[in-house]
Design a protein around this motif. Structure first.
Motif, PDB file in Angstrom:
ATOM      1  N   ASP A 140       0.300 -12.990  60.094  1.00  0.00           N
ATOM      2  CA  ASP A 140       0.806 -14.167  59.238  1.00  0.00           C
ATOM      3  C   ASP A 140       0.910 -14.616  58.123  1.00  0.00           C
TER       4      ASP A 140
ATOM      5  N   THR B 141       5.757 -13.940  65.556  1.00  0.00           N
ATOM      6  CA  THR B 141       4.837 -12.787  63.872  1.00  0.00           C
ATOM      7  C   THR B 141       5.541 -11.964  63.085  1.00  0.00           C
ATOM      8  N   HIS B 142       5.087 -13.033  62.232  1.00  0.00           N
ATOM      9  CA  HIS B 142       6.041 -12.239  61.058  1.00  0.00           C
ATOM     10  C   HIS B 142       5.571 -11.065  61.034  1.00  0.00           C
TER      11      HIS B 142
END
Length: 128
Positions: free
Chosen positions: A7, A19-20
């Motif tokens: 992140d 989460t990214h």
């Protein structure tokens, strides 16, 4: 094996239990879960309500993972296909029930789904 959430501070905070990105190190096995749909039985019966379909579809995903000796905590990437935007909140709530504090990389796509009876489909990648 470790699953590390990615992140980056340079991006807006991820919201909605994801989460990214996900960095996996030390994994020995990878499971690719095909798109799972809300078929309740061999006759192809489908529950009429979204929440029932969503829970059933997650049970199918978890059943595939269990066959490989894995669980929800091994999910690295989940893609959910919704037939309508109106299911976003219920989908998010049920996903959080299933995953708890685990936050895999996540994509949600609003699209037509193969069968008109299906209100969602979920595919996933797990590592262990």
């Amino acid at each position: 094996m470790t699953i590390e959430r990615l992140d980056p501070a340079a991006l807006p905070a991820a919201s909605g239990n994801y989460t990214h990105g996900t960095l996996i190190t030390g994994a020995r096995r990878t499971v690719y879960v095909s798109g799972q749909v809300p078929w309740a039985d061999a006759d192809g019966r489908v529950p009429p309500e979204f929440e029932e379909q969503c829970r059933l579809t997650w049970r199918h995903v978890l059943t595939v993972l269990a066959e490989a000796g894995m669980g929800a905590e091994h999910l690295a990437k989940v893609t959910t296909y919704l037939s309508d935007r109106r299911y976003r909140e219920a989908n998010s709530r049920i996903r959080q029930e299933v995953l708890g504090d685990h936050r895999p990389a996540l994509t949600i796509i609003i699209t037509d789904i193969y069968s008109e009876d299906w209100l969602l489909e979920i595919d996933a990648v797990a590592v262990g």
